[in-house]
Design a protein around this motif. Structure first.
Motif, PDB file in Angstrom:
ATOM      1  N   PRO A  81      12.154  -2.707  17.104  1.00 60.39           N
ATOM      2  CA  PRO A  81      10.466  -2.471  16.595  1.00 60.39           C
ATOM      3  C   PRO A  81      10.167  -3.876  16.697  1.00 60.39           C
ATOM      4  O   PRO A  81      10.539  -4.877  16.422  1.00 60.39           O
ATOM      5  CB  PRO A  81      10.545  -1.852  15.879  1.00 60.39           C
ATOM      6  N   GLU A  82       8.907  -3.721  17.431  1.00 56.19           N
ATOM      7  CA  GLU A  82       7.896  -5.081  17.147  1.00 56.19           C
ATOM      8  C   GLU A  82       8.024  -5.549  15.884  1.00 56.19           C
ATOM      9  O   GLU A  82       7.400  -4.538  14.940  1.00 56.19           O
ATOM     10  CB  GLU A  82       6.442  -4.899  18.173  1.00 56.19           C
ATOM     11  N   GLY A  83       7.881  -6.627  15.971  1.00 57.88           N
ATOM     12  CA  GLY A  83       7.861  -7.066  14.177  1.00 57.88           C
ATOM     13  C   GLY A  83       9.103  -7.247  13.734  1.00 57.88           C
ATOM     14  O   GLY A  83       8.301  -7.368  12.233  1.00 57.88           O
ATOM     15  N   PHE A  84      10.485  -6.768  14.243  1.00 59.59           N
ATOM     16  CA  PHE A  84      11.332  -7.035  13.191  1.00 59.59           C
ATOM     17  C   PHE A  84      12.911  -8.004  13.968  1.00 59.59           C
ATOM     18  O   PHE A  84      12.675  -7.795  15.064  1.00 59.59           O
ATOM     19  CB  PHE A  84      11.702  -5.478  13.175  1.00 59.59           C
ATOM     20  N   ALA A  85      12.971  -7.918  12.807  1.00 59.27           N
ATOM     21  CA  ALA A  85      14.758  -8.980  13.529  1.00 59.27           C
ATOM     22  C   ALA A  85      15.969  -7.589  13.510  1.00 59.27           C
ATOM     23  O   ALA A  85      15.753  -6.451  12.707  1.00 59.27           O
ATOM     24  CB  ALA A  85      15.049 -10.157  13.043  1.00 59.27           C
ATOM     25  N   ASP A  86      16.571  -7.553  14.351  1.00 57.81           N
ATOM     26  CA  ASP A  86      17.727  -6.417  14.355  1.00 57.81           C
ATOM     27  C   ASP A  86      18.934  -7.200  13.791  1.00 57.81           C
ATOM     28  O   ASP A  86      19.048  -8.735  13.317  1.00 57.81           O
ATOM     29  CB  ASP A  86      18.054  -6.486  15.812  1.00 57.81           C
ATOM     30  N   ASP A 145       7.303 -10.849   4.461  1.00 61.86           N
ATOM     31  CA  ASP A 145       7.372 -12.185   5.670  1.00 61.86           C
ATOM     32  C   ASP A 145       8.508 -11.708   6.810  1.00 61.86           C
ATOM     33  O   ASP A 145       8.323 -12.407   8.026  1.00 61.86           O
ATOM     34  CB  ASP A 145       7.718 -13.842   4.678  1.00 61.86           C
ATOM     35  N   ASP A 146       9.617 -11.379   5.801  1.00 55.10           N
ATOM     36  CA  ASP A 146      10.996 -11.083   7.038  1.00 55.10           C
ATOM     37  C   ASP A 146      10.943  -9.461   7.047  1.00 55.10           C
ATOM     38  O   ASP A 146      11.492  -8.958   5.712  1.00 55.10           O
ATOM     39  CB  ASP A 146      11.571 -11.871   6.676  1.00 55.10           C
ATOM     40  N   ARG A 147      11.502  -8.675   8.171  1.00 56.71           N
ATOM     41  CA  ARG A 147      11.661  -7.829   8.296  1.00 56.71           C
ATOM     42  C   ARG A 147      12.741  -7.251   9.511  1.00 56.71           C
ATOM     43  O   ARG A 147      12.816  -8.077  10.270  1.00 56.71           O
ATOM     44  CB  ARG A 147      10.563  -6.965   8.865  1.00 56.71           C
ATOM     45  N   TYR A 148      13.670  -6.495   8.559  1.00 55.42           N
ATOM     46  CA  TYR A 148      15.032  -6.001   9.678  1.00 55.42           C
ATOM     47  C   TYR A 148      15.248  -4.558   9.968  1.00 55.42           C
ATOM     48  O   TYR A 148      14.746  -4.006   8.574  1.00 55.42           O
ATOM     49  CB  TYR A 148      16.366  -7.049   8.265  1.00 55.42           C
ATOM     50  N   PRO A 201       4.469   1.035  -2.560  1.00 59.17           N
ATOM     51  CA  PRO A 201       4.404   0.083  -1.929  1.00 59.17           C
ATOM     52  C   PRO A 201       3.359  -0.981  -2.246  1.00 59.17           C
ATOM     53  O   PRO A 201       2.459  -1.113  -2.946  1.00 59.17           O
ATOM     54  CB  PRO A 201       3.812   0.736  -0.289  1.00 59.17           C
ATOM     55  N   GLY A 202       4.406  -2.586  -1.720  1.00 65.31           N
ATOM     56  CA  GLY A 202       3.932  -3.514  -2.227  1.00 65.31           C
ATOM     57  C   GLY A 202       3.826  -4.745  -1.274  1.00 65.31           C
ATOM     58  O   GLY A 202       4.819  -4.627  -0.501  1.00 65.31           O
ATOM     59  N   GLU A 203       3.994  -5.469  -2.402  1.00 67.84           N
ATOM     60  CA  GLU A 203       4.547  -6.713  -1.155  1.00 67.84           C
ATOM     61  C   GLU A 203       5.449  -7.499  -1.850  1.00 67.84           C
ATOM     62  O   GLU A 203       6.400  -7.619  -2.904  1.00 67.84           O
ATOM     63  CB  GLU A 203       3.965  -7.859  -1.990  1.00 67.84           C
ATOM     64  N   VAL A 204       6.575  -7.430  -0.627  1.00 67.92           N
ATOM     65  CA  VAL A 204       7.608  -8.364  -1.134  1.00 67.92           C
ATOM     66  C   VAL A 204       7.711  -9.433  -0.054  1.00 67.92           C
ATOM     67  O   VAL A 204       7.532  -9.740   0.637  1.00 67.92           O
ATOM     68  CB  VAL A 204       9.127  -7.060  -0.733  1.00 67.92           C
ATOM     69  N   ASP A 205       9.636 -10.040  -0.474  1.00 70.15           N
ATOM     70  CA  ASP A 205       9.878 -11.574   0.446  1.00 70.15           C
ATOM     71  C   ASP A 205      10.629 -10.778   1.806  1.00 70.15           C
ATOM     72  O   ASP A 205      10.359 -11.550   2.862  1.00 70.15           O
ATOM     73  CB  ASP A 205      11.175 -12.101  -0.275  1.00 70.15           C
ATOM     74  N   VAL A 206      11.100  -9.721   1.642  1.00 72.36           N
ATOM     75  CA  VAL A 206      11.864  -9.546   2.871  1.00 72.36           C
ATOM     76  C   VAL A 206      12.879  -7.556   2.604  1.00 72.36           C
ATOM     77  O   VAL A 206      12.103  -6.932   1.500  1.00 72.36           O
ATOM     78  CB  VAL A 206      13.296 -10.087   2.897  1.00 72.36           C
ATOM     79  N   LEU A 207      12.302  -7.243   4.136  1.00 72.33           N
ATOM     80  CA  LEU A 207      12.054  -5.628   4.192  1.00 72.33           C
ATOM     81  C   LEU A 207      13.156  -5.348   5.176  1.00 72.33           C
ATOM     82  O   LEU A 207      13.376  -5.606   5.668  1.00 72.33           O
ATOM     83  CB  LEU A 207      11.212  -4.563   4.309  1.00 72.33           C
ATOM     84  N   PHE A 208      14.224  -3.874   4.684  1.00 68.42           N
ATOM     85  CA  PHE A 208      14.986  -3.782   5.383  1.00 68.42           C
ATOM     86  C   PHE A 208      14.458  -2.096   5.477  1.00 68.42           C
ATOM     87  O   PHE A 208      14.464  -1.900   4.445  1.00 68.42           O
ATOM     88  CB  PHE A 208      16.084  -3.719   5.031  1.00 68.42           C
ATOM     89  N   THR A 209      14.583  -1.370   7.232  1.00 64.92           N
ATOM     90  CA  THR A 209      14.597  -0.412   7.128  1.00 64.92           C
ATOM     91  C   THR A 209      15.146   0.553   8.237  1.00 64.92           C
ATOM     92  O   THR A 209      15.914  -0.884   8.728  1.00 64.92           O
ATOM     93  CB  THR A 209      12.975  -0.403   7.133  1.00 64.92           C
ATOM     94  N   THR A 210      15.362   1.646   8.383  1.00 65.14           N
ATOM     95  CA  THR A 210      16.086   2.143   9.414  1.00 65.14           C
ATOM     96  C   THR A 210      14.631   1.989  10.985  1.00 65.14           C
ATOM     97  O   THR A 210      13.879   2.047  11.257  1.00 65.14           O
ATOM     98  CB  THR A 210      16.355   3.618   9.788  1.00 65.14           C
ATOM     99  N   ALA A 211      15.023   1.625  12.570  1.00 63.47           N
ATOM    100  CA  ALA A 211      14.127   2.299  13.277  1.00 63.47           C
ATOM    101  C   ALA A 211      13.272   3.677  13.419  1.00 63.47           C
ATOM    102  O   ALA A 211      12.058   2.960  13.544  1.00 63.47           O
ATOM    103  CB  ALA A 211      14.942   2.180  14.866  1.00 63.47           C
ATOM    104  N   ASP A 212      13.700   4.337  12.792  1.00 60.07           N
ATOM    105  CA  ASP A 212      13.048   5.401  12.455  1.00 60.07           C
ATOM    106  C   ASP A 212      11.371   5.468  11.769  1.00 60.07           C
ATOM    107  O   ASP A 212      11.190   5.910  10.875  1.00 60.07           O
ATOM    108  CB  ASP A 212      13.918   6.681  12.305  1.00 60.07           C
ATOM    109  N   GLY A 213      12.278   4.041  10.602  1.00 63.59           N
ATOM    110  CA  GLY A 213      11.494   4.390   9.080  1.00 63.59           C
ATOM    111  C   GLY A 213      10.286   3.369   9.234  1.00 63.59           C
ATOM    112  O   GLY A 213       9.600   3.044   8.751  1.00 63.59           O
ATOM    113  N   VAL A 214      10.182   2.828  10.963  1.00 63.54           N
ATOM    114  CA  VAL A 214       8.942   1.663  10.962  1.00 63.54           C
ATOM    115  C   VAL A 214       7.616   2.190   9.758  1.00 63.54           C
ATOM    116  O   VAL A 214       6.934   0.586   9.864  1.00 63.54           O
ATOM    117  CB  VAL A 214       9.145   1.246  12.085  1.00 63.54           C
TER     118      VAL A 214
END
Length: 243
Positions: free
Chosen positions: A145-150, A127-130, A105-118
């Motif tokens: 989830p808070e802090g994420f976009a769908d 900076d941006d999370r989906y 884990p580190g710094e990236v520009d965008v992140l994608f995960t599942t709702a269970d992976g928050v």
């Protein structure tokens, strides 16, 4: 060799974009989703346009894709590569002295995960999370989830075509070389209809990039029921199995 590995996908669908390219099964839920090359390309283009037009990302940018094997994961990965991004982690770091560090884990520009992976995603700075529901019918999340976009909601607003394919640089070139070598190692040939147990082969190199590099089409199975495999192989005209 092309320096943007999204060209692997473009080449894979060029001959017949309407044929089934990726068929997804989950025997735990009974799900079956079939995507032609054209349909998957639509999702890939929307993802790339989201990254480029809305987030202003491109070559030199990085994405953390904390998603299990799934047809929507394929769209996210190929969309990131189409935009020229480097993808971490999922075993995709180019082997080198720094590969292990790149997968942590580190710094990236965008992140994608599942709702269970928050909770897992919290270790990454982005900076941006989906978040993705990975719903069989690509429905949005019931609760974001808070802090994420769908992802599904946001990506649908973007264009259906993306053809610029900016240079992905050495990371892409090396990863494409790995995919070609892995396809040869696994004996995947052009025209194969490949059945993959993604529980045993969770690395996108095996279930996505190597087959596409070889010109194969995919039947991906999560939680495969052994009693169904013979019938499925016949129905899907499977020529080779990774189990």
């Amino acid at each position: 060799m092309a320096d943007n590995i999204a060209r692997v996908f473009a080449d894979a669908i060029a001959t017949d974009p309407n044929r089934p390219l990726l068929t997804w099964y989950d025997d735990a839920t009974g799900e079956r989703t079939e995507l032609s090359g054209a349909t998957l390309a639509n999702w890939v283009a929307k993802t790339a346009n989201l990254l480029v037009d809305e987030l202003v990302l491109g070559p030199g940018s990085t994405a953390a894709v904390l998603l299990p094997p799934h047809w929507q994961t394929a769209a996210v990965l190929l969309g990131c590569w189409s935009a020229g991004l480097a993808v971490r982690p999922a075993g995709l770091a180019v082997p080198s002295a720094g590969a292990a560090a790149a997968d942590r884990p580190g710094e990236v520009d965008v992140l994608f995960t599942t709702a269970d992976g928050v909770a897992e995603a919290a270790a990454w700075s982005a900076d941006d999370r989906y978040a993705l529901a990975l719903h069989p019918f690509a429905l949005p999340l019931r609760e974001v989830p808070e802090g994420f976009a769908d992802y599904v909601t946001e990506v649908r607003a973007h264009g259906d075509h993306f053809t610029t394919y900016p240079p992905g640089g050495p990371d892409h070139t090396a990863l494409r070389a790995r995919a070609t070598a892995r396809a040869a190692e696994l004996g995947i040939a052009a025209g194969d209809r490949l059945l993959v147990d993604v529980d045993r082969h969770p690395d996108p190199l095996d279930w996505l990039l190597a087959p596409l590099s070889a010109g194969a089409t995919l039947v991906l199975c999560a939680h495969p029921d052994p009693a169904r495999l013979a019938e499925r192989s016949t129905m899907e005209r499977v020529t080779r199995t990774l189990s």
